[in-house]
Design a protein around this motif. Structure first.
Motif, mmCIF file in Angstrom:
data_model
loop_
_atom_site.group_PDB
_atom_site.id
_atom_site.type_symbol
_atom_site.label_atom_id
_atom_site.label_comp_id
_atom_site.label_asym_id
_atom_site.label_seq_id
_atom_site.Cartn_x
_atom_site.Cartn_y
_atom_site.Cartn_z
ATOM 1 N N VAL A 36 41.177 96.387 79.238
ATOM 2 C CA VAL A 36 41.978 95.517 80.097
ATOM 3 C C VAL A 36 42.244 94.224 79.352
ATOM 4 O O VAL A 36 41.326 93.606 78.798
ATOM 5 C CB VAL A 36 41.261 95.234 81.431
ATOM 6 C CG1 VAL A 36 42.082 94.270 82.287
ATOM 7 C CG2 VAL A 36 41.000 96.529 82.195
ATOM 8 N N ASP A 37 43.512 93.803 79.344
ATOM 9 C CA ASP A 37 43.946 92.644 78.568
ATOM 10 C C ASP A 37 44.524 91.577 79.484
ATOM 11 O O ASP A 37 45.410 91.851 80.292
ATOM 12 C CB ASP A 37 45.011 93.090 77.560
ATOM 13 C CG ASP A 37 45.513 91.949 76.694
ATOM 14 O OD1 ASP A 37 44.952 91.762 75.597
ATOM 15 O OD2 ASP A 37 46.455 91.255 77.110
ATOM 16 N N THR A 38 44.025 90.346 79.350
ATOM 17 C CA THR A 38 44.560 89.213 80.085
ATOM 18 C C THR A 38 44.632 88.020 79.141
ATOM 19 O O THR A 38 44.449 88.152 77.936
ATOM 20 C CB THR A 38 43.713 88.917 81.339
ATOM 21 O OG1 THR A 38 44.322 87.847 82.071
ATOM 22 C CG2 THR A 38 42.288 88.535 80.995
ATOM 23 N N ALA A 39 44.924 86.848 79.700
ATOM 24 C CA ALA A 39 45.016 85.623 78.904
ATOM 25 C C ALA A 39 45.002 84.436 79.839
ATOM 26 O O ALA A 39 45.450 84.519 80.988
ATOM 27 C CB ALA A 39 46.312 85.598 78.076
ATOM 28 N N LYS A 67 42.615 85.472 75.997
ATOM 29 C CA LYS A 67 43.226 84.736 74.882
ATOM 30 C C LYS A 67 43.158 83.244 75.134
ATOM 31 O O LYS A 67 43.313 82.794 76.282
ATOM 32 C CB LYS A 67 44.688 85.163 74.704
ATOM 33 C CG LYS A 67 44.890 86.670 74.595
ATOM 34 C CD LYS A 67 46.362 87.017 74.493
ATOM 35 C CE LYS A 67 46.567 88.522 74.605
ATOM 36 N NZ LYS A 67 46.408 88.992 75.998
ATOM 37 N N VAL A 68 42.992 82.491 74.058
ATOM 38 C CA VAL A 68 43.004 81.029 74.137
ATOM 39 C C VAL A 68 44.457 80.562 74.126
ATOM 40 O O VAL A 68 45.255 80.979 73.283
ATOM 41 C CB VAL A 68 42.220 80.409 72.967
ATOM 42 C CG1 VAL A 68 42.241 78.890 73.058
ATOM 43 C CG2 VAL A 68 40.775 80.933 72.940
ATOM 44 N N HIS A 69 44.803 79.700 75.059
ATOM 45 C CA HIS A 69 46.169 79.191 75.209
ATOM 46 C C HIS A 69 46.583 78.409 73.962
ATOM 47 O O HIS A 69 45.767 77.684 73.377
ATOM 48 C CB HIS A 69 46.232 78.285 76.440
ATOM 49 C CG HIS A 69 47.608 77.973 76.912
ATOM 50 N ND1 HIS A 69 48.454 77.120 76.228
ATOM 51 C CD2 HIS A 69 48.297 78.403 78.011
ATOM 52 C CE1 HIS A 69 49.598 77.030 76.885
ATOM 53 N NE2 HIS A 69 49.537 77.798 77.963
ATOM 54 N N PRO A 70 47.846 78.520 73.535
ATOM 55 C CA PRO A 70 48.282 77.776 72.344
ATOM 56 C C PRO A 70 48.045 76.270 72.429
ATOM 57 O O PRO A 70 47.760 75.628 71.410
ATOM 58 C CB PRO A 70 49.783 78.090 72.267
ATOM 59 C CG PRO A 70 49.931 79.388 72.963
ATOM 60 C CD PRO A 70 48.910 79.406 74.051
ATOM 61 N N LEU A 97 38.396 88.133 71.997
ATOM 62 C CA LEU A 97 38.960 86.807 72.256
ATOM 63 C C LEU A 97 40.037 86.553 71.210
ATOM 64 O O LEU A 97 39.761 86.560 70.013
ATOM 65 C CB LEU A 97 37.893 85.727 72.190
ATOM 66 C CG LEU A 97 38.379 84.310 72.527
ATOM 67 C CD1 LEU A 97 38.834 84.219 73.990
ATOM 68 C CD2 LEU A 97 37.285 83.281 72.244
ATOM 69 N N TYR A 98 41.270 86.346 71.697
ATOM 70 C CA TYR A 98 42.422 86.186 70.818
ATOM 71 C C TYR A 98 42.834 84.721 70.670
ATOM 72 O O TYR A 98 42.776 83.950 71.636
ATOM 73 C CB TYR A 98 43.643 86.885 71.412
ATOM 74 C CG TYR A 98 43.702 88.379 71.366
ATOM 75 C CD1 TYR A 98 44.321 89.044 70.306
ATOM 76 C CD2 TYR A 98 43.207 89.149 72.413
ATOM 77 C CE1 TYR A 98 44.440 90.430 70.291
ATOM 78 C CE2 TYR A 98 43.320 90.535 72.404
ATOM 79 C CZ TYR A 98 43.934 91.169 71.340
ATOM 80 O OH TYR A 98 44.054 92.539 71.342
ATOM 81 N N VAL A 99 43.331 84.366 69.493
ATOM 82 C CA VAL A 99 44.241 83.235 69.348
ATOM 83 C C VAL A 99 45.591 83.756 69.827
ATOM 84 O O VAL A 99 46.174 84.649 69.204
ATOM 85 C CB VAL A 99 44.334 82.771 67.875
ATOM 86 C CG1 VAL A 99 45.389 81.678 67.734
ATOM 87 C CG2 VAL A 99 42.980 82.284 67.376
#
Length: 264
Positions: A36-39, A67-70, A97-99
């Motif tokens: 499951v993918d969110t941000a 994901k970490v917000h830009p 955990l994504y950039v």
């Protein structure tokens, strides 16, 4: 530890922080999804966490990504907001955990140091990147202590991302495909619709089956209700060589192309 992903995941971009999102996550997990993918950018982490808690599936069986917000990619902000994401999700850690985008506050030195530390501190198991160009990927690999465990980009039959797929194969990580249905635009594509008719399958299933039959691609279609189950059913469709050749000849097109994107 190398990250191994299921063949399909559930994307939640565009879903509100609502009961519909919660129900979609729970239904997906009970259908068989295990990714499951969110941000933070999506504004639905709390609803995703509630869906995860509601489903009769052990947390340890689910690969959960955020994901970490830009705007939060400065060192201190990344460290703080990643933990805030855990609170909204109601979990002790995330698997990925994504950039989210290497734009806005992204600073290779500070951002990637924060990502390494978040992994060391147990906030996440794997450091992941999203929307990077090949040059930015190479720079990130040089700076990170952690391996790049996954890279997420727009990828579908009309944007096949050969260069990024080659990088994924070379460095041994999955390329996670957002918008695998081209924001829904591919559902009306004449060639894909013809292939779907040939197999008596939905056009969405053709888009997903194409990804399943490529090296290292993991599509994460968004879906609610019956679409959650239909997308999962695409695992049963196999395209033949003629189908794949026709798809390889399609003109390429992006559907997610902000002016601030690093490729612009």
């Amino acid at each position: 530890m190398t990250l191994t992903l299921p063949s399909i995941g559930l994307g939640t971009s565009g879903m509100d922080d609502s009961e519909e999102c919660t129900a979609a996550v729970a239904e997906a997990l009970e259908t068989g999804y295990r990714h499951v993918d969110t941000a933070r950018m999506y504004g639905n982490e709390a609803a995703v966490g509630e869906g995860l808690a509601r489903a009769d599936v052990p947390r340890e069986e689910v690969t959960l990504a955020t994901k970490v917000h830009p705007d939060d990619l400065a060192y201190d902000d990344a460290k703080r907001t990643a933990r805030e994401s855990l609170d909204r999700l109601g979990v002790d850690s995330v698997d990925m955990l994504y950039v989210h985008w290497p734009t806005s506050a992204y600073d290779p030195e500070g951002t990637l140091r924060a990502m390494d530390e978040l992994r060391d501190e147990g906030v996440c198991e794997h450091v992941c990147l999203s929307n990077f160009t090949p040059d930015l990927l190479a720079e990130a690999r040089e700076r990170l202590d952690a391996p790049v465990a996954a890279h997420q980009v727009e990828c579908h039959p009309r944007l096949r991302q050969e260069e990024l797929r080659a990088d994924a194969r070379e460095h041994g990580y999955p390329l996670v495909c957002y918008s695998p249905l081209g924001q829904g635009e591919l559902l009306d594509d004449p060639t894909l619709s013809e292939i779907a008719g040939k197999h008596s399958s939905p056009t969405a299933a053709v888009c997903l089956a194409w990804a399943f039959q490529q090296d290292a691609l993991v599509p994460i279609p968004k879906g609610t209700g019956e679409h959650v189950r239909a997308n999962y059913g695409a695992l049963n469709l196999t395209l033949d060589a003629e189908d794949l050749d026709r798809i390889a000849g399609l003109e390429e097109r992006r559907f997610v192309d902000p002016d601030s994107a690093p490729w612009n």
